[in-house]
Design an enzyme around this catalytic site. Structure first.
Site, PDB file in Angstrom:
ATOM      1  N   ASN A   1      -2.936  12.849  -3.774  1.00 52.16           N
ATOM      2  CA  ASN A   1      -3.969  13.314  -4.702  1.00 52.16           C
ATOM      3  C   ASN A   1      -4.518  14.674  -4.294  1.00 52.16           C
ATOM      4  O   ASN A   1      -4.742  15.554  -5.139  1.00 52.16           O
ATOM      5  CB  ASN A   1      -5.110  12.292  -4.765  1.00 52.16           C
ATOM      6  CG  ASN A   1      -4.800  11.124  -5.690  1.00 52.16           C
ATOM      7  OD1 ASN A   1      -4.029  11.258  -6.639  1.00 52.16           O
ATOM      8  ND2 ASN A   1      -5.387   9.974  -5.409  1.00 52.16           N
TER       9      ASN A   1
ATOM     10  N   ASP B   1      -1.428   9.694 -10.468  1.00 52.23           N
ATOM     11  CA  ASP B   1      -1.321   8.666 -11.508  1.00 52.23           C
ATOM     12  C   ASP B   1       0.133   8.378 -11.852  1.00 52.23           C
ATOM     13  O   ASP B   1       0.508   7.225 -12.120  1.00 52.23           O
ATOM     14  CB  ASP B   1      -2.071   9.112 -12.764  1.00 52.23           C
ATOM     15  CG  ASP B   1      -3.582   9.073 -12.582  1.00 52.23           C
ATOM     16  OD1 ASP B   1      -4.044   8.494 -11.578  1.00 52.23           O
ATOM     17  OD2 ASP B   1      -4.294   9.626 -13.443  1.00 52.23           O
TER      18      ASP B   1
ATOM     19  N   GLU C   1      -4.516   2.511  -4.461  1.00 48.77           N
ATOM     20  CA  GLU C   1      -3.068   2.484  -4.231  1.00 48.77           C
ATOM     21  C   GLU C   1      -2.609   1.141  -3.678  1.00 48.77           C
ATOM     22  O   GLU C   1      -1.493   1.023  -3.170  1.00 48.77           O
ATOM     23  CB  GLU C   1      -2.674   3.602  -3.260  1.00 48.77           C
ATOM     24  CG  GLU C   1      -3.122   3.414  -1.821  1.00 48.77           C
ATOM     25  CD  GLU C   1      -4.540   3.890  -1.554  1.00 48.77           C
ATOM     26  OE1 GLU C   1      -4.871   4.120  -0.380  1.00 48.77           O
ATOM     27  OE2 GLU C   1      -5.321   4.034  -2.519  1.00 48.77           O
TER      28      GLU C   1
ATOM     29  N   ASP D   1       0.847  -1.189   0.000  1.00 45.66           N
ATOM     30  CA  ASP D   1       0.000   0.000   0.000  1.00 45.66           C
ATOM     31  C   ASP D   1       0.884   1.242   0.000  1.00 45.66           C
ATOM     32  O   ASP D   1       1.840   1.329   0.786  1.00 45.66           O
ATOM     33  CB  ASP D   1      -0.902   0.002   1.239  1.00 45.66           C
ATOM     34  CG  ASP D   1      -2.134   0.865   1.041  1.00 45.66           C
ATOM     35  OD1 ASP D   1      -3.150   0.324   0.586  1.00 45.66           O
ATOM     36  OD2 ASP D   1      -2.057   2.071   1.329  1.00 45.66           O
TER      37      ASP D   1
END
Length: 384
Positions: free
Chosen positions: A263, A272, A299, A255
């Site tokens: 973000n 991204d 993620e 993770d």
């Protein structure tokens, strides 16, 4: 009619190679058994013995018994692996060689090799090419053509009679003239060549489309890694393989730490970019094609590592962590680093759900004890 068409379309598109071979076995074996029993009864019935040639039918009985045995053994071996997507060229070839020549020999011995039956066999060839791999079907087709050619040549030269399963008086002068055999052979081969050419063009295109659709259905569009669907399929296969062989299997759940903040603070384009970079680093850290790197969603990533013990997982994860530590994201004062929390577990006979649950517990432990680390059963490895 519509439900049957829908079933056939779904079967052709989504069935595995093993299921297609099993379908051919289930469709042909009952017919072989009926012919075997029918001929056996006829050869032992006094009234029928006067019309039949045992020297022609008993070899056919032996061949059909062998073909039935091949079908049943092949089905028995394929059944446990019927849902696997792997090609089965040897099994396909065996079944094609059992079925094609069997129908050809039945037709030759009974004297029913007519133009109409030729068209039926060509239709069977077309269906076979649609269901199976091309090479086994072409080998079986070539074998049938060779049998027919040898039969026709023998009839023309007078080596044996037309419809040898029956005694001469049964045919009552209905044996075709010599030119019929030549015409039939020409029509059969010429029609087959034309059909093969047209079908070849069609199936090449279908193969390309099917391969592309399969690739898209198993691939994460952003990272190019295997997606969750593919990950679950591989994991089920590897757990089953471990149960059979006892070879080690390790699973790592990964993770990206604080990815929501990435973000929120830097935008989804940068997020991204982080995910794509993670995807490329994961691919670089695994042994292709034995190991599988997957993006499970968001993620969260996973590594499926067959033939890998838990003590070997640490080296793989450390290599990944070091590669990521050398990367920066963003620009100027907004540049930042990304760390990973990882949880690893080794399969010891668990089912897929238990394996995932245990790996998730280790991932949760990595997050709750400070992130940027790998946690395994009884061990927590922090960055150096």
């Amino acid at each position: 009619m519509a439900p049957m068409q829908l079933f056939l379309e779904r079967f052709i598109v989504s069935s595995t190679p093993s299921w297609r071979v099993l379908l051919a076995v289930f469709a042909s074996t009952p017919f072989f058994l009926v012919v075997l029993v029918g001929h056996g009864l006829a050869l032992n019935t006094p009234g029928m013995q006067e019309a039949l040639n045992p020297w022609a039918l008993w070899p056919l009985e032996g061949w059909l018994a062998l073909a039935t045995l091949v079908n049943l053994i092949t089905a028995w071996r394929l059944w446990p692996h019927r849902d696997l997507p792997d090609a089965v060229p040897q099994a396909t070839l065996l079944v094609c060689l059992a079925i094609g020549p069997s129908f050809t020999l039945i037709a030759i011995l009974a004297g029913t090799f007519t133009t109409a039956l030729n068209l039926v066999l060509l239709g069977v060839l077309a269906i076979g090419l649609l269901l199976f791999e091309r090479r086994p079907m072409l080998i079986a087709y070539g074998t049938c053509v060779a049998i027919i050619s040898a039969h026709d040549l023998g009839v023309i030269l007078g080596w044996w009679v037309y419809a040898p399963a029956f005694k001469g008086q049964v045919m009552q002068g209905r044996e075709p003239v010599w030119w019929f055999h030549i015409w039939r052979q020409f029509a059969f081969v010429a029609s087959g060549v034309v059909m093969l050419g047209l079908l070849g063009l069609l199936f090449d295109r279908l193969d390309q489309v099917h391969a592309k659709l399969r690739r898209l259905s198993y691939t994460d569009g952003l990272t190019g890694l295997a997606n969750r669907r593919r990950a679950m399929e591989v994991l089920h296969n590897e757990v089953a393989r471990q149960a059979r062989t006892g070879q080690p299997l390790s699973l790592v759940l990964i993770d990206a730490d604080h990815f929501k903040q990435v973000n929120d603070q830097h935008g989804h384009d940068v997020g991204d970019q982080v995910l794509r970079t993670l995807g490329s680093l994961l691919l670089a850290c695994v042994r292709s094609p034995t190991d599988v790197a997957c993006r499970l969603g968001g993620e969260e990533f996973a590594l499926i590592l067959p033939d890998t013990r838990l003590d070997q997982v640490e080296a793989v994860c450390e290599r990944l962590r070091q590669q990521l530590a050398r990367r920066s994201f963003g620009h100027g004062d907004a540049a930042f680093k990304v760390t990973l929390s990882m949880g690893a577990v080794e399969g010891r006979g668990q089912d897929v759900e238990s394996l995932l649950q245990q790996a998730d517990q280790q991932l949760y432990r990595a997050k709750s004890t400070g992130r940027d680390r790998l946690c395994m059963a009884g061990t927590s490895v922090e960055p150096a």
